[in-house]
Design a protein around this motif. Structure first.
Motif, PDB file in Angstrom:
ATOM      1  N   UNK A 273       0.849  -1.200   0.000  1.00  0.00           N
ATOM      2  CA  UNK A 273       0.000   0.000   0.000  1.00  0.00           C
ATOM      3  C   UNK A 273       0.880   1.245   0.000  1.00  0.00           C
ATOM      4  N   UNK A 274       0.715   2.058  -1.049  1.00  0.00           N
ATOM      5  CA  UNK A 274       1.481   3.313  -1.152  1.00  0.00           C
ATOM      6  C   UNK A 274       0.514   4.479  -0.961  1.00  0.00           C
ATOM      7  N   UNK A 275       0.770   5.313   0.027  1.00  0.00           N
ATOM      8  CA  UNK A 275       0.013   6.555   0.153  1.00  0.00           C
ATOM      9  C   UNK A 275       0.822   7.653  -0.535  1.00  0.00           C
ATOM     10  N   UNK A 276       0.202   8.280  -1.512  1.00  0.00           N
ATOM     11  CA  UNK A 276       0.843   9.415  -2.175  1.00  0.00           C
ATOM     12  C   UNK A 276       0.462  10.673  -1.387  1.00  0.00           C
ATOM     13  N   UNK A 277       1.428  11.152  -0.601  1.00  0.00           N
ATOM     14  CA  UNK A 277       1.194  12.352   0.219  1.00  0.00           C
ATOM     15  C   UNK A 277       1.936  13.555  -0.357  1.00  0.00           C
ATOM     16  N   UNK A 278       2.145  13.543  -1.673  1.00  0.00           N
ATOM     17  CA  UNK A 278       2.783  14.689  -2.319  1.00  0.00           C
ATOM     18  C   UNK A 278       1.972  15.957  -2.042  1.00  0.00           C
ATOM     19  N   UNK A 279       0.661  15.824  -2.094  1.00  0.00           N
ATOM     20  CA  UNK A 279      -0.170  17.015  -1.870  1.00  0.00           C
ATOM     21  C   UNK A 279      -0.617  17.163  -0.424  1.00  0.00           C
ATOM     22  N   UNK A 280      -0.948  16.086   0.221  1.00  0.00           N
ATOM     23  CA  UNK A 280      -1.409  16.214   1.613  1.00  0.00           C
ATOM     24  C   UNK A 280      -0.209  16.580   2.499  1.00  0.00           C
ATOM     25  N   UNK A 281       0.681  15.660   2.754  1.00  0.00           N
ATOM     26  CA  UNK A 281       1.901  15.945   3.529  1.00  0.00           C
ATOM     27  C   UNK A 281       1.613  16.832   4.727  1.00  0.00           C
ATOM     28  N   UNK A 282       2.408  17.868   4.873  1.00  0.00           N
ATOM     29  CA  UNK A 282       2.253  18.750   6.041  1.00  0.00           C
ATOM     30  C   UNK A 282       1.015  19.639   5.953  1.00  0.00           C
ATOM     31  N   UNK A 283       0.400  19.727   4.785  1.00  0.00           N
ATOM     32  CA  UNK A 283      -0.835  20.524   4.702  1.00  0.00           C
ATOM     33  C   UNK A 283      -1.975  19.794   5.436  1.00  0.00           C
ATOM     34  N   UNK A 284      -1.771  18.498   5.703  1.00  0.00           N
ATOM     35  CA  UNK A 284      -2.777  17.707   6.424  1.00  0.00           C
ATOM     36  C   UNK A 284      -2.619  17.826   7.928  1.00  0.00           C
ATOM     37  N   UNK A 285      -1.533  18.434   8.360  1.00  0.00           N
ATOM     38  CA  UNK A 285      -1.245  18.514   9.797  1.00  0.00           C
ATOM     39  C   UNK A 285       0.224  18.197  10.016  1.00  0.00           C
ATOM     40  N   UNK A 286       0.687  18.378  11.242  1.00  0.00           N
ATOM     41  CA  UNK A 286       2.129  18.334  11.506  1.00  0.00           C
ATOM     42  C   UNK A 286       2.763  16.974  11.240  1.00  0.00           C
ATOM     43  N   UNK A 357       1.840  26.040  15.021  1.00  0.00           N
ATOM     44  CA  UNK A 357       1.773  26.906  13.822  1.00  0.00           C
ATOM     45  C   UNK A 357       0.764  26.345  12.825  1.00  0.00           C
ATOM     46  N   UNK A 358       0.781  25.027  12.637  1.00  0.00           N
ATOM     47  CA  UNK A 358      -0.144  24.437  11.667  1.00  0.00           C
ATOM     48  C   UNK A 358      -1.575  24.458  12.186  1.00  0.00           C
ATOM     49  N   UNK A 359      -1.736  24.336  13.496  1.00  0.00           N
ATOM     50  CA  UNK A 359      -3.097  24.406  14.053  1.00  0.00           C
ATOM     51  C   UNK A 359      -3.677  25.813  13.897  1.00  0.00           C
ATOM     52  N   UNK A 360      -2.813  26.822  14.026  1.00  0.00           N
ATOM     53  CA  UNK A 360      -3.288  28.201  13.826  1.00  0.00           C
ATOM     54  C   UNK A 360      -3.758  28.390  12.382  1.00  0.00           C
TER      55      UNK A 360
END
Ligand SMILES: Cc1ncc(COP(=O)(O)O)c(C=O)c1O
Length: 464
Positions: A273-286, A357-360
């Motif tokens: 199982x490969x999750x492609x987190x190219x777009x989510x990554x840190x934009x999804x949370x820390x 910072x990401x929660x803000x």
């Protein structure tokens, strides 16, 4: 109508009442907006004409082009850009997420300046690459990582690891999903509806110039279809690659339980199982989408947000799979892999992207989503809002979008009007209608107010 529950870590608001918007109204507003666009962007037009001579479509990546011509930017700082016509534009695209920390983030600039004192490229091991690898492994809870220079390289290599590990060649991907420009991933990336076939058993739509190999396509949010595919072809399938939240069809959320079932099926059939987190990554949370959504893949791909705007991507995961690089069964090369400047970017982002910072930023995003949802309700617009982490979007449909076919049934005319309307009023969202806004660490109350009030004006125009 299927209104399945979405994952609790995600946001969706669908209004109870809505009234259609007349297509003549949309058409007349669009015509006026295109007129306004061409009047106000003369220098972008000239720049585009000039660049057509040396660059196909006048751009360095085909995504950047739109008709009649795209806006040409000269500088960017924080959350704002300046175009060649001298207009200040609020950036809500933020480099498709690569500028999560804001343009010219001072910590990124400082780390790069520091790094420039000691060299630009060693092509040898260096403490700074180990430092970056340790930071990424810790954050994303993976055993090992390798750096690359683009998301496309990362997804390509993740698949190669899976193939080496399983001795199988087949790849399963999601209909409508995008994972970069390696041949197998272009299959059914945005297929035309006259070729797609049965929604539960989609055709693999292959362009004539591709050599994709053994590729299978399934609908998102349909674990039964995945199971049928695995049952029939499991002996040939090396991996299933999927974005945990689809972020190339606006934002498509996983149903509650979908990713957990995907994990079980991959385990059952011996499929990586490969999750492609190219777009989510840190934009999804820390700690990224996988940890936020509570499902761990075998391999993970990262890019964009992890580098602070530098050219950087990565793939990594469980040691038992990454060992296939160690044992030489899958060679991974690249002159610029782990170059010191990109590694300095990782260090800076790791320092800046704290949980707080990401929660803000996420709270600002939630505020925008809530206020826009209220406007949709007030004007009874045929739209709904979707959000994940620091990203959000307005989808012009009265029912949730759960897969590619739902997405294709949304109203693209109003979506185009909404994008152009904002652009003409100094707000830049990504070209194409498949994207979402991003609230970076540099966005604040002023920027949220600009986004929301602009939408209110559009709502008023649609109902005028
Ligand atoms: C989910 C996903 N995977 C992979 C890629 C490819 O990344 P890159 O453009 O860095 O090659 C993209 C690009 O937008 C993407 O959205």
């Amino acid at each position: 109508m299927n209104l399945k529950k979405h994952h609790p870590q995600t946001f969706r608001f669908v209004p109870e009442n809505s009234k259609p918007v007349l297509s003549e109204k949309v058409a007349s507003l669009l015509a006026a907006e295109w007129d306004r666009f061409t009047k106000n962007t003369k220098k972008s037009e000239a720049e585009s004409a000039r660049s057509f001579n040396s660059l196909p479509l006048g751009v360095t990546s085909s995504f950047q082009h739109w008709d009649p011509y795209p806006i040409s930017i000269t500088s960017a700082k924080g959350a704002w850009m300046t175009d060649v016509d001298g207009r200040e534009l609020l950036d809500l695209s933020m480099g498709f997420g690569a500028m999560l920390v804001g343009h010219l983030n001072p910590v990124v600039v400082e780390e790069i300046q520091e790094s420039l004192k000691t060299g630009m490229l060693f092509v040898t091991p260096s403490p700074i690459s180990t430092d970056a690898a340790e930071r990424i492994c810790k954050r994303f809870a993976i055993d090992q990582v390798r750096f690359t220079n683009s998301g496309t390289e990362s997804t390509m290599y993740a698949v190669r690891v899976a193939r080496a590990a399983t001795g199988k060649l087949g790849i399963v991907k999601i209909e409508g999903g995008y994972h970069g420009s390696y041949d197998p991933f272009v299959v059914s990336s945005k297929p035309s509806l006259d070729k797609v076939g049965n929604p539960d058993k989609p055709n693999a739509v292959i362009d004539s110039n591709l050599v994709p190999g053994d590729i299978y396509v399934v609908p998102f949010n349909n674990a039964d279809a995945l199971e049928r595919m695995f049952k029939k072809n499991g002996k040939k399938i090396a991996c299933f690659i999927v974005e945990p939240v689809l972020e190339n069809l606006a934002i498509v959320l996983p149903d509650e339980g979908y990713l957990e079932r995907v994990r079980e099926l991959c385990d059952q059939y011996g499929i990586v199982l490969i999750f492609d987190e190219v777009k989510t990554g840190l934009t999804a949370g820390a700690r990224g989408a996988a940890q936020r959504l509570g499902v761990q893949p075998d391999l993970l791909t990262l890019a964009k947000s992890i580098g602070g705007g530098l050219t950087l991507a990565a793939f990594g995961g469980k040691k038992k799979y990454m060992d296939f690089i160690t044992n030489g069964k899958m060679a991974h090369f690249g002159t610029f892999n782990g170059n010191p400047l990109a590694m300095a970017g990782v260090r800076a982002v790791d320092k800046v992207c704290t949980t707080e910072a990401l929660e803000t930023a996420e709270a600002f995003n939630q505020q925008a989503l809530d206020r826009i949802s209220e406007i949709i309700k007030e004007y009874e617009l045929p739209a709904h809002t979707v959000g994940f982490g620091v990203k959000g979007c307005i989808t012009w449909s009265t029912t949730p979008v759960r897969n590619y076919r739902d997405y294709k049934a949304t109203n693209f005319e109003i979506a185009e009007l909404s994008w152009l309307w904002s652009l003409n009023r100094g707000i830049i969202t990504p070209p194409g209608l498949d994207e979402q806004w991003l609230i970076s660490l540099a966005h604040g109350q002023r920027e949220i107010d600009v986004l929301v009030e602009d939408f209110r004006e559009l709502a008023m125009a649609l109902r005028s």
